[in-house]
Motif scaffolding. Structure first.
Motif, short mmCIF file in Angstrom:
data_model
loop_
_atom_site.label_atom_id
_atom_site.label_comp_id
_atom_site.label_asym_id
_atom_site.label_seq_id
_atom_site.Cartn_x
_atom_site.Cartn_y
_atom_site.Cartn_z
N ARG A 51 22.89 -31.89 30.56
CA ARG A 51 22.26 -30.42 30.36
C ARG A 51 23.18 -29.33 30.83
N PRO A 52 23.00 -28.25 30.11
CA PRO A 52 24.13 -27.21 30.55
C PRO A 52 23.99 -26.69 31.77
N GLY A 53 24.93 -26.36 32.39
CA GLY A 53 24.93 -25.97 33.78
C GLY A 53 26.04 -25.24 34.11
N ARG A 54 26.42 -24.89 35.32
CA ARG A 54 27.55 -24.35 36.08
C ARG A 54 28.24 -25.12 37.02
N LEU A 55 29.68 -25.20 37.13
CA LEU A 55 30.44 -25.65 38.08
C LEU A 55 31.05 -24.81 39.06
N GLY A 80 24.40 -13.07 39.24
CA GLY A 80 26.07 -12.46 38.61
C GLY A 80 27.14 -13.12 39.67
N ALA A 81 26.96 -13.22 41.03
CA ALA A 81 27.86 -13.80 42.13
C ALA A 81 28.17 -15.20 41.44
N VAL A 82 27.26 -16.00 41.20
CA VAL A 82 27.28 -17.39 41.08
C VAL A 82 27.95 -17.56 39.64
N THR A 83 27.49 -16.70 38.66
CA THR A 83 28.33 -16.91 37.34
C THR A 83 29.72 -16.56 37.62
N GLU A 90 40.66 -23.03 57.25
CA GLU A 90 41.04 -22.07 58.01
C GLU A 90 39.75 -21.23 58.47
N GLY A 91 38.68 -22.06 58.75
CA GLY A 91 37.42 -21.33 59.06
C GLY A 91 36.67 -20.61 57.97
N ARG A 92 37.03 -20.47 56.76
CA ARG A 92 36.38 -19.71 55.70
C ARG A 92 36.03 -20.61 54.69
N LEU A 93 34.94 -20.11 53.83
CA LEU A 93 34.50 -21.04 52.69
C LEU A 93 34.65 -20.00 51.35
N GLN A 94 35.55 -20.67 50.45
CA GLN A 94 35.74 -19.87 49.32
C GLN A 94 35.21 -20.43 47.99
N VAL A 95 34.67 -19.43 47.25
CA VAL A 95 33.74 -20.02 46.25
C VAL A 95 34.03 -18.95 45.07
N GLY A 96 35.35 -19.32 44.29
CA GLY A 96 36.03 -18.31 43.42
C GLY A 96 36.58 -17.30 43.93
N PRO A 97 36.27 -16.24 43.81
CA PRO A 97 36.95 -14.99 44.40
C PRO A 97 36.08 -14.72 45.63
N LEU A 98 34.98 -15.54 46.10
CA LEU A 98 34.19 -14.97 47.32
C LEU A 98 34.80 -15.50 48.41
N ALA A 107 22.27 -27.23 37.30
CA ALA A 107 21.50 -27.06 35.95
C ALA A 107 20.41 -26.27 36.28
N ASN A 108 20.01 -25.01 35.56
CA ASN A 108 19.48 -24.24 35.65
C ASN A 108 19.61 -23.20 36.96
N ILE A 109 20.60 -22.45 37.00
CA ILE A 109 20.98 -21.79 37.95
C ILE A 109 19.83 -20.81 38.56
N GLU A 110 19.26 -20.41 37.53
CA GLU A 110 18.08 -19.36 38.14
C GLU A 110 17.06 -20.01 39.15
N SER A 111 16.58 -21.31 38.53
CA SER A 111 15.55 -21.89 39.13
C SER A 111 16.16 -22.45 40.75
N ALA A 112 17.35 -22.95 40.60
CA ALA A 112 18.07 -23.23 41.77
C ALA A 112 17.91 -22.04 42.73
N LEU A 113 18.52 -21.00 42.29
CA LEU A 113 18.69 -19.81 43.11
C LEU A 113 17.51 -19.41 43.97
N GLU A 114 16.30 -19.51 43.07
CA GLU A 114 14.75 -19.14 43.46
C GLU A 114 14.45 -20.17 44.40
N ALA A 115 14.77 -21.58 44.23
CA ALA A 115 14.27 -22.54 45.02
C ALA A 115 15.05 -22.51 46.57
N SER A 116 16.48 -22.00 46.57
CA SER A 116 17.22 -22.15 47.64
C SER A 116 16.83 -20.81 48.49
#
Length: 330
Positions: free
Chosen positions: A302-306, A288-291, A313-321, A267-276
């Protein structure tokens, strides 16, 4: 004469009871000493050498107490640089009528030195207390609590927290697995100026113990070879108005890389990106990449993103990334 017997007999009876109790206490103290020596030998055989500058026994008549002055813990792993932890004092106690309930308190400061690193890590606290309920076949539960902890590295702040908790108990369906609940409250990392972080973790560490009657964790390599895994029931991280929730399953591959899948709700992606720190490192493309890699969801009302994080195999996949993963085990 009868009057004299009336006085002497109770005195003799009390003396016998005191003498018998004293014998029982000393016997129990001796047994406790034997158990400690066996435990120290077992820890040393697994690369954890624990010594005391001076060790004292006490607590008579109703407690068993052991005080270790200037304790030193050496972590000797041939695959890693040796680490040495030094404390001021360790005090362990149990009641004579409940010897399985053990309480330990550590007095700081604690210093940690690594043979591969010249820097020194120092920790201090207001209270550091551990407790365990032991039984003949293993243990029922254990807890560790830290209040007002401060960690520095060569004098520079690393962590400050109001309270830390760590609780474990054997899993009810698998005696080789352990249920873990951990909390960190009011944590501030390094020279962080953003709001404090509150975290909670609930997980099951599968196949963690050597045997059910010997509640000693397996070394990481042996744990991986035994088919060990982590069932992450809940990871909750809150900072300011940002909130993250995660659950999933993780394990290690034979070459020591993470493998599994985790669902992360934020929840609140912008604050989470700032804090991380991701916004600072990735710039305008971070949001944009997270969205792009996520979809809308609900996070505790609360509204958020999943985001679905898949490690394989040694790689992390997040959506197309797709990102490369490091080797965790040497």
């Amino acid at each position: 004469m009868p009057r004299l017997r009336t006085i002497i007999l109770p005195i003799l009876l009390i003396a016998l009871l005191v003498g018998g109790w004293t014998g029982v206490w000393h016997w129990g103290s001796g047994r406790a000493e034997e158990v400690i020596e066996r435990w120290l030998a077992s820890e040393a055989a697994n690369g954890r050498v624990i010594t005391c500058g001076e060790r004292r026994n006490g607590g008579y008549p109703f407690r068993m107490e052991i005080t270790c002055l200037k304790p030193v813990v050496e972590m000797r792993d041939e695959a890693r640089p040796y680490q040495t932890y030094r404390f001021e004092r360790l005090h362990v106690t149990s009641q004579i009528w409940s010897p399985g309930h053990v309480i330990a308190e550590a007095t700081g400061p604690m210093t940690m030195a690594n043979e591969a690193d010249a820097s020194v890590v120092t920790g201090n606290w207001r209270l550091a207390q551990a407790s365990a309920q032991l039984n003949i076949g293993g243990y029922d539960n254990s807890s560790f609590v830290l209040d007002d902890v401060v960690v520095t590295r060569d004098g520079a702040p690393v962590l400050k927290a109001v309270r830390g908790e760590f609780h474990t108990k054997p899993n009810q369906t698998d005696p080789l697995s352990v249920d873990v609940v951990s909390k960190l409250t009011g944590a501030v990392f390094a020279s962080q100026t953003s709001p404090p972080v509150d975290t909670e973790v609930q997980l099951i560490a599968r196949k963690l113990l050597r045997t059910a009657s010997r509640p000693q964790p397996l070394p990481p390599r042996q744990w991986q070879a035994a088919g060990g895994s982590i069932d992450l029931i809940l990871l909750r991280i809150a900072q300011g108005d940002a909130l993250g929730l995660a659950k999933g399953t993780l394990r290690l591959t034979a070459d020591g890389r993470p493998d599994g899948q985790v669902e992360l709700r934020v929840a609140n992606i912008e604050s989470a990106l700032e804090a991380s720190g991701l916004r600072a490192s990735l710039g305008p493309i971070a949001l944009g990449a997270v969205t792009m890699a996520s979809r809308p969801t609900d996070v505790e009302g609360r509204p958020g993103r999943l985001l679905t994080l898949r490690a394989s195999e040694g790689r992390l996949q997040v959506g197309p990334l797709r990102l490369g993963l490091p080797v965790i085990l040497p």
